[in-house]
Enzyme design. Structure first.
Site, PDB file in Angstrom:
ATOM      1  N   GLU A 104       0.871  -1.161   0.000  1.00  0.00           N
ATOM      2  CA  GLU A 104       0.000   0.000   0.000  1.00  0.00           C
ATOM      3  C   GLU A 104       0.916   1.221   0.000  1.00  0.00           C
ATOM      4  OE1 GLU A 104      -2.694   0.337   3.312  1.00  0.00           O
ATOM      5  OE2 GLU A 104      -3.472   2.246   2.540  1.00  0.00           O
ATOM      6  N   ARG A 118       5.539 -12.783   9.794  1.00  0.00           N
ATOM      7  CA  ARG A 118       6.131 -11.449   9.633  1.00  0.00           C
ATOM      8  C   ARG A 118       7.559 -11.469  10.128  1.00  0.00           C
ATOM      9  NH1 ARG A 118       2.294  -7.411   9.036  1.00  0.00           N
ATOM     10  NH2 ARG A 118       3.638  -5.625   9.333  1.00  0.00           N
ATOM     11  N   LYS A 162       4.889   0.789   9.285  1.00  0.00           N
ATOM     12  CA  LYS A 162       4.950   2.054   8.540  1.00  0.00           C
ATOM     13  C   LYS A 162       4.365   3.199   9.353  1.00  0.00           C
ATOM     14  CE  LYS A 162       3.143   0.250   4.775  1.00  0.00           C
ATOM     15  NZ  LYS A 162       2.623  -0.017   3.427  1.00  0.00           N
TER      16      LYS A 162
HETATM   17  P1  ATP Z   1       2.893  -2.013   7.991  1.00  0.00           P
HETATM   18  O1  ATP Z   1       2.383  -2.856   9.107  1.00  0.00           O
HETATM   19  O2  ATP Z   1       4.313  -1.611   8.122  1.00  0.00           O
HETATM   20  O3  ATP Z   1       1.984  -0.874   7.614  1.00  0.00           O
HETATM   21  P2  ATP Z   1       1.656  -3.453   5.915  1.00  0.00           P
HETATM   22  O4  ATP Z   1       1.464  -4.905   6.027  1.00  0.00           O
HETATM   23  O5  ATP Z   1       0.455  -2.654   6.164  1.00  0.00           O
HETATM   24  O6  ATP Z   1       2.897  -3.014   6.776  1.00  0.00           O
HETATM   25  P3  ATP Z   1       1.713  -3.380   3.089  1.00  0.00           P
HETATM   26  O7  ATP Z   1       2.114  -2.269   2.223  1.00  0.00           O
HETATM   27  O8  ATP Z   1       0.285  -3.763   3.138  1.00  0.00           O
HETATM   28  O9  ATP Z   1       2.223  -3.011   4.527  1.00  0.00           O
HETATM   29  O10 ATP Z   1       2.609  -4.640   2.844  1.00  0.00           O
HETATM   30  C1  ATP Z   1       2.914  -5.183   1.588  1.00  0.00           C
HETATM   31  C2  ATP Z   1       3.307  -6.616   1.789  1.00  0.00           C
HETATM   32  O11 ATP Z   1       4.416  -6.719   2.669  1.00  0.00           O
HETATM   33  C3  ATP Z   1       2.174  -7.413   2.407  1.00  0.00           C
HETATM   34  O12 ATP Z   1       2.037  -8.617   1.693  1.00  0.00           O
HETATM   35  C4  ATP Z   1       2.627  -7.645   3.810  1.00  0.00           C
HETATM   36  O13 ATP Z   1       2.110  -8.849   4.299  1.00  0.00           O
HETATM   37  C5  ATP Z   1       4.147  -7.652   3.682  1.00  0.00           C
HETATM   38  N1  ATP Z   1       4.792  -7.253   4.932  1.00  0.00           N
HETATM   39  C6  ATP Z   1       4.582  -6.105   5.629  1.00  0.00           C
HETATM   40  N2  ATP Z   1       5.300  -6.096   6.764  1.00  0.00           N
HETATM   41  C7  ATP Z   1       5.997  -7.266   6.791  1.00  0.00           C
HETATM   42  C8  ATP Z   1       6.925  -7.861   7.717  1.00  0.00           C
HETATM   43  N3  ATP Z   1       7.283  -7.247   8.854  1.00  0.00           N
HETATM   44  N4  ATP Z   1       7.447  -9.066   7.406  1.00  0.00           N
HETATM   45  C9  ATP Z   1       7.101  -9.688   6.264  1.00  0.00           C
HETATM   46  N5  ATP Z   1       6.238  -9.199   5.367  1.00  0.00           N
HETATM   47  C10 ATP Z   1       5.682  -7.996   5.615  1.00  0.00           C
HETATM   48 MG    MG Z   2      -1.225  -3.657   4.935  1.00  0.00          MG
END
Ligand code: ATP
Ligand code: MG
Length: 556
Positions: free
Chosen positions: A42, A268, A278
């Site tokens: 995102e 994760r 983020k």
């Molecule tokens: P944040 O919690 O930092 O906002 P998010 O999951 O909302 O992260 P996205 O932009 O939706 O961020 O993530 C894109 C991809 O990266 C998704 O498939 C998510 O599952 C993966 N991802 C995000 N954080 C991690 C992490 N700490 N370890 C592994 N994969 C991750």
């Molecule tokens: Mg997300």
């Protein structure tokens, strides 16, 4: 829980099998289908080390099966997203070494399709417009121990639902006044299945679609459809989506998509001393705790890059962490270890004095300069050699001299002789102080017989110290970092901001470093690996970031 190296190695064996064995079965059953994955960020912030892991898994899995991986911006939430983030994400994925070819997609380009599918669900009696507000929806939802209650609007006719949904789209209703919900089961033990909201009203401009839409689809509804529209075979995501998988499958089934993709969840990545959210990282930026998303202390990919991390080191780290099915905390020492491992044979080893004291070699002829040939990296002979000037006035590091040393101090002190690296034996004879008693210079003598490489065996010294010729030295600002987050002694198990995460020093460097370019990496002997700062270095001012120290503090 911190994991040992062995546990991590074990996990990676078990788990690289777990996604792959699912795919192996698929390949056997569908030998003509290409494996197709996607990385779906995102664009509401910069990518961090956790995303690097997801990128390695998504692109890496496609690579392993000779398949394809899309880069897809999951931009269904208009208020938090920005093109600055879109650009940074593209740059980071490329820098990590992955290629989405011509498959760069935006979920927002599918808004029409999502709408059509929603109409289809309404027509099938599988979705309804609800007038309850967010708080009421929460009340009706029930709890883990109590079933939910049906909304009074749940049994609206298909015609009424179609009419209301269309009017939602046309902008007739204010934000929050109505939603579209999937008609599932208000008594489901899985709360996600209790008639989740799939569309909400938000009169907000979108970075891609502008003001065309005032209703936006929710993640759980949009994501499976995005995957299906792109022909994704395996939708790899993090564990928090495990409980949403029945919903993912429901959407695909009820929308009657052909070849529905399969969602597979992995753990994760969490790293000690690093924030992988983020939202929290954005708060650091907004509160000016750091100097932007690419501050070298940030666990963002852009921060790690500016700090001097290499894509190879980050990929190696993600490999070693492996793909696990249970969340865990990985020691940051493993990441640092991967970095040292990568830089060890790549970085030239040079002399840099971070906290200089002047040394006068009183028996060295004034005006004389000798150029000593020094290998760039003893472990990588192909990296060649360079010349380092030696002269009468030199700098050494303050920590390499003690006036009243303890036992077993083998560096310079009055009356002691040490080797000046790649040069001569040098003996300290006199300490010169200013009126405040501060040491201003050391008077030493050298022994011309002891030149490095001359085969001198007359006597031995116990210490070797690095130095820089004063008249040739390059001035630089050197930034030494500590973790942004450290343990809070007052609250056990909690982390707090480290008030000493940045230390700036005025250093003296050997002249070869005058040629250094933005992003170049070196080992400063005894001080660690350093990288030329890509943002603050100018023609007038050379800035180095300490990428990582030389020694690991691996915790067992
Ligand atoms: P944040 O919690 O930092 O906002 P998010 O999951 O909302 O992260 P996205 O932009 O939706 O961020 O993530 C894109 C991809 O990266 C998704 O498939 C998510 O599952 C993966 N991802 C995000 N954080 C991690 C992490 N700490 N370890 C592994 N994969 C991750
Ligand atoms: Mg997300």
């Amino acid at each position: 829980m911190n994991k040992s190296k062995e546990e991590i190695a074990e996990d990676s064996n078990v788990s690289s099998n777990f996604i792959h064995s699912i795919i192996d079965e698929y390949v056997e059953a569908n030998p003509n289908n290409k494996i197709h994955t996607r990385f779906p960020p995102e664009p509401n912030g910069y990518l961090h080390i956790g995303h690097a892991k997801a990128i390695c898994i998504d692109f890496g899995t496609a690579q392993k099966y000779n398949g394809l991986c899309n880069l897809r911006f999951d931009d269904t939430n208009p208020t938090k997203e920005d093109v600055e983030y879109v650009e940074s994400i593209k740059e980071d994925v490329k820098w990590l070494g992955f290629d989405w070819g011509d498959r760069l997609y935006y979920a927002s380009n599918y808004f029409d399709k999502f709408y059509d599918y929603a109409v289809k669900l309404i027509k099938k009696g599988k979705a309804y417009v609800d007038d309850l507000n967010a708080e009421q929806i929460r009340e009706y939802r029930g709890t883990l121990t109590e079933p939910g209650k049906n909304s009074p609007h749940r049994d609206r006719s298909v015609e009424e639902n179609l009419d209301l949904f269309e009017r939602m789209k046309k902008g007739e209703f204010p934000d929050g006044s109505r939603v579209l919900r999937a008609k599932m089961d208000m008594a489901s033990p899985n709360l996600n299945m209790r008639d989740p909201v799939i569309y909400r009203i938000s009169h907000a401009s979108h970075h891609n679609t502008g003001d065309k839409w005032c209703i936006y689809p929710m993640y759980d509804y949009a994501h499976p459809l995005e995957d299906a529209i792109e022909g994704i075979t395996h939708s790899l995501c993090t564990l928090e989506f495990e409980d949403h998988r029945p919903l993912y499958d429901w959407v695909l089934r009820e929308c009657e998509v052909e070849n529905p993709p399969r969602q597979i969840e992995f753990a994760r990545l969490n790293v000690t001393n690093m924030v992988t959210s983020k939202r929290k990282l954005k708060a650091f930026v907004d509160d000016a705790v750091v100097d932007g998303w690419d501050d070298p202390r940030m666990p963002t990919i852009s921060g790690l890059r500016r700090r001097g991390y290499t894509p190879e080191a980050i990929r190696d780290f993600c490999d070693r962490v492996g793909v696990a099915k249970a969340d865990s905390m990985v020691d940051i020492a493993l990441l640092e270890h991967c970095l040292r491992d990568d830089l060890k044979l790549k970085a030239s080893r040079v002399m840099a004095v971070l906290d200089p004291i002047k040394v006068v070699i009183t028996n060295y002829p004034e005006g004389q300069v000798e150029y000593l040939e020094v290998e760039n990296n003893q472990e990588s002979p192909e990296m060649g050699s360079r010349e380092v000037p030696f002269s009468r006035i030199l700098y050494i590091d303050r920590e390499d001299f003690m006036e009243n040393p303890p036992k077993k101090y083998f560096r310079l002190f009055p009356g002691n002789e040490v080797r000046f690296k790649n040069a001569y034996f040098v003996k300290c004879n006199e300490v010169i102080k200013d009126e405040n008693g501060e040491i201003v210079e050391l008077h030493c003598t050298y022994d011309p017989e002891t030149k490095s490489g001359s085969g001198f065996t007359g006597r031995k010294v116990k210490g070797t110290i690095h130095w820089v010729s004063a008249q040739h030295a390059i001035d630089a600002e050197v930034r030494l970092y500590d973790y942004l987050l450290v343990e809070d002694e007052e609250n056990e198990g909690e982390m707090k901001l480290n008030s000493e995460s940045l230390k700036v020093q005025k250093a003296k460097l050997e002249p070869a470093l005058g040629e250094a370019k933005s992003g170049d990496k070196f080992q400063f002997i005894r001080h660690g690996y350093f990288s030329v700062d890509t943002k603050d270095t100018t023609k007038e001012k050379l800035v180095f970031n300490r990428t990582v120290s030389l020694k690991s503090s691996w915790k067992k």
